[in-house]
Design a protein around this motif. Structure first.
Motif, PDB file in Angstrom:
ATOM      1  N   GLY A  43      30.704  37.383  38.483  1.00  0.00           N
ATOM      2  CA  GLY A  43      30.458  38.621  37.756  1.00  0.00           C
ATOM      3  C   GLY A  43      29.131  38.615  37.026  1.00  0.00           C
ATOM      4  N   TYR A  44      29.133  39.222  35.858  1.00  0.00           N
ATOM      5  CA  TYR A  44      27.911  39.362  35.068  1.00  0.00           C
ATOM      6  C   TYR A  44      27.761  38.281  34.006  1.00  0.00           C
ATOM      7  N   TRP A  45      28.661  37.322  33.948  1.00  0.00           N
ATOM      8  CA  TRP A  45      28.609  36.306  32.901  1.00  0.00           C
ATOM      9  C   TRP A  45      27.354  35.446  32.939  1.00  0.00           C
ATOM     10  N   PRO A  46      26.847  35.027  34.093  1.00  0.00           N
ATOM     11  CA  PRO A  46      25.602  34.249  34.086  1.00  0.00           C
ATOM     12  C   PRO A  46      24.427  35.036  33.494  1.00  0.00           C
ATOM     13  N   ALA A  47      24.359  36.327  33.795  1.00  0.00           N
ATOM     14  CA  ALA A  47      23.280  37.149  33.242  1.00  0.00           C
ATOM     15  C   ALA A  47      23.445  37.322  31.735  1.00  0.00           C
ATOM     16  N   ALA A  48      24.678  37.493  31.292  1.00  0.00           N
ATOM     17  CA  ALA A  48      24.934  37.614  29.854  1.00  0.00           C
ATOM     18  C   ALA A  48      24.543  36.327  29.132  1.00  0.00           C
ATOM     19  N   ALA A  49      24.844  35.191  29.734  1.00  0.00           N
ATOM     20  CA  ALA A  49      24.458  33.908  29.139  1.00  0.00           C
ATOM     21  C   ALA A  49      22.940  33.766  29.108  1.00  0.00           C
ATOM     22  N   GLY A  50      22.263  34.235  30.158  1.00  0.00           N
ATOM     23  CA  GLY A  50      20.807  34.189  30.180  1.00  0.00           C
ATOM     24  C   GLY A  50      20.180  35.043  29.094  1.00  0.00           C
ATOM     25  N   LEU A  51      20.718  36.230  28.893  1.00  0.00           N
ATOM     26  CA  LEU A  51      20.193  37.093  27.827  1.00  0.00           C
ATOM     27  C   LEU A  51      20.472  36.514  26.448  1.00  0.00           C
ATOM     28  N   LEU A  52      21.642  35.912  26.283  1.00  0.00           N
ATOM     29  CA  LEU A  52      21.962  35.275  25.008  1.00  0.00           C
ATOM     30  C   LEU A  52      21.007  34.117  24.734  1.00  0.00           C
ATOM     31  N   GLY A  53      20.744  33.305  25.768  1.00  0.00           N
ATOM     32  CA  GLY A  53      19.804  32.197  25.598  1.00  0.00           C
ATOM     33  C   GLY A  53      18.395  32.670  25.283  1.00  0.00           C
ATOM     34  N   PHE A  54      17.948  33.716  25.963  1.00  0.00           N
ATOM     35  CA  PHE A  54      16.620  34.272  25.692  1.00  0.00           C
ATOM     36  C   PHE A  54      16.532  34.819  24.268  1.00  0.00           C
ATOM     37  N   SER A  55      17.561  35.540  23.846  1.00  0.00           N
ATOM     38  CA  SER A  55      17.578  36.082  22.484  1.00  0.00           C
ATOM     39  C   SER A  55      17.581  34.968  21.443  1.00  0.00           C
ATOM     40  N   TRP A  56      18.370  33.925  21.687  1.00  0.00           N
ATOM     41  CA  TRP A  56      18.407  32.804  20.758  1.00  0.00           C
ATOM     42  C   TRP A  56      17.034  32.153  20.658  1.00  0.00           C
ATOM     43  N   LEU A  57      16.370  31.956  21.801  1.00  0.00           N
ATOM     44  CA  LEU A  57      15.045  31.343  21.797  1.00  0.00           C
ATOM     45  C   LEU A  57      14.049  32.202  21.022  1.00  0.00           C
ATOM     46  N   LYS A  58      14.095  33.510  21.227  1.00  0.00           N
ATOM     47  CA  LYS A  58      13.129  34.393  20.563  1.00  0.00           C
ATOM     48  C   LYS A  58      13.386  34.563  19.069  1.00  0.00           C
ATOM     49  N   LEU A  59      14.660  34.501  18.649  1.00  0.00           N
ATOM     50  CA  LEU A  59      14.986  34.863  17.274  1.00  0.00           C
ATOM     51  C   LEU A  59      15.413  33.700  16.386  1.00  0.00           C
ATOM     52  N   VAL A  60      16.045  32.685  16.926  1.00  0.00           N
ATOM     53  CA  VAL A  60      16.701  31.681  16.092  1.00  0.00           C
ATOM     54  C   VAL A  60      16.137  30.274  16.267  1.00  0.00           C
ATOM     55  N   ALA A  61      15.746  29.909  17.447  1.00  0.00           N
ATOM     56  CA  ALA A  61      15.394  28.518  17.765  1.00  0.00           C
ATOM     57  C   ALA A  61      14.307  27.975  16.841  1.00  0.00           C
ATOM     58  N   PRO A  62      14.516  26.755  16.349  1.00  0.00           N
ATOM     59  CA  PRO A  62      13.455  26.146  15.528  1.00  0.00           C
ATOM     60  C   PRO A  62      12.271  25.763  16.407  1.00  0.00           C
ATOM     61  N   ASP A  63      11.103  25.845  15.878  1.00  0.00           N
ATOM     62  CA  ASP A  63       9.860  25.515  16.604  1.00  0.00           C
ATOM     63  C   ASP A  63       9.725  26.290  17.905  1.00  0.00           C
ATOM     64  N   ARG A  64      10.161  27.528  17.913  1.00  0.00           N
ATOM     65  CA  ARG A  64      10.162  28.321  19.149  1.00  0.00           C
ATOM     66  C   ARG A  64       8.769  28.707  19.630  1.00  0.00           C
ATOM     67  N   THR A  65       7.770  28.519  18.812  1.00  0.00           N
ATOM     68  CA  THR A  65       6.414  28.886  19.229  1.00  0.00           C
ATOM     69  C   THR A  65       5.568  27.682  19.607  1.00  0.00           C
ATOM     70  N   THR A  66       6.172  26.498  19.637  1.00  0.00           N
ATOM     71  CA  THR A  66       5.403  25.320  20.022  1.00  0.00           C
ATOM     72  C   THR A  66       5.359  25.203  21.542  1.00  0.00           C
ATOM     73  N   LEU A  67       4.312  24.609  22.034  1.00  0.00           N
ATOM     74  CA  LEU A  67       4.102  24.512  23.477  1.00  0.00           C
ATOM     75  C   LEU A  67       5.193  23.713  24.197  1.00  0.00           C
ATOM     76  N   PRO A  68       5.662  22.595  23.676  1.00  0.00           N
ATOM     77  CA  PRO A  68       6.726  21.876  24.388  1.00  0.00           C
ATOM     78  C   PRO A  68       8.015  22.689  24.540  1.00  0.00           C
ATOM     79  N   VAL A  69       8.388  23.424  23.525  1.00  0.00           N
ATOM     80  CA  VAL A  69       9.598  24.249  23.596  1.00  0.00           C
ATOM     81  C   VAL A  69       9.415  25.363  24.619  1.00  0.00           C
TER      82      VAL A  69
END
Length: 84
Positions: free
Chosen positions: A2-28
């Motif tokens: 179903g759509y669960w893999p896409a939902a997980a991908g959007l959740l991961g992208f949102s987490w990276l953009k909004l919550v993840a520590p050091d999200r603007t560093t090159l290694p991340v």
């Protein structure tokens, strides 16, 4: 699946953009881009185009569009917003 893999991908992208520590560093960003590419390639090979998260978010926008493309993709025409 179903759509669960896409939902997980959007959740991961949102987490990276909004919550993840050091999200603007090159290694991340390198790890995120490599992981996205790997998941996209594996998902496309196994499930086709429907796996990719951003394709699924654009489907409702395309369905509500006032224009449509013919099956052979050579003509663009207007459609009624009330009908399909």
């Amino acid at each position: 699946m179903g759509y669960w893999p896409a939902a997980a991908g959007l959740l991961g992208f949102s987490w990276l953009k909004l919550v993840a520590p050091d999200r603007t560093t090159l290694p991340v960003l390198r790890v995120a881009a490599a992981l996205f590419a790997l998941v996209s390639v594996v998902g496309s090979l196994t499930m086709g185009e429907r796996e990719e998260s951003f394709v699924l978010t654009d489907l409702p926008h395309g369905r509500s569009s006032r224009s449509q493309r013919s099956r052979d993709a050579r003509q663009l025409s207007a459609k009624s917003p009330a009908g399909r």
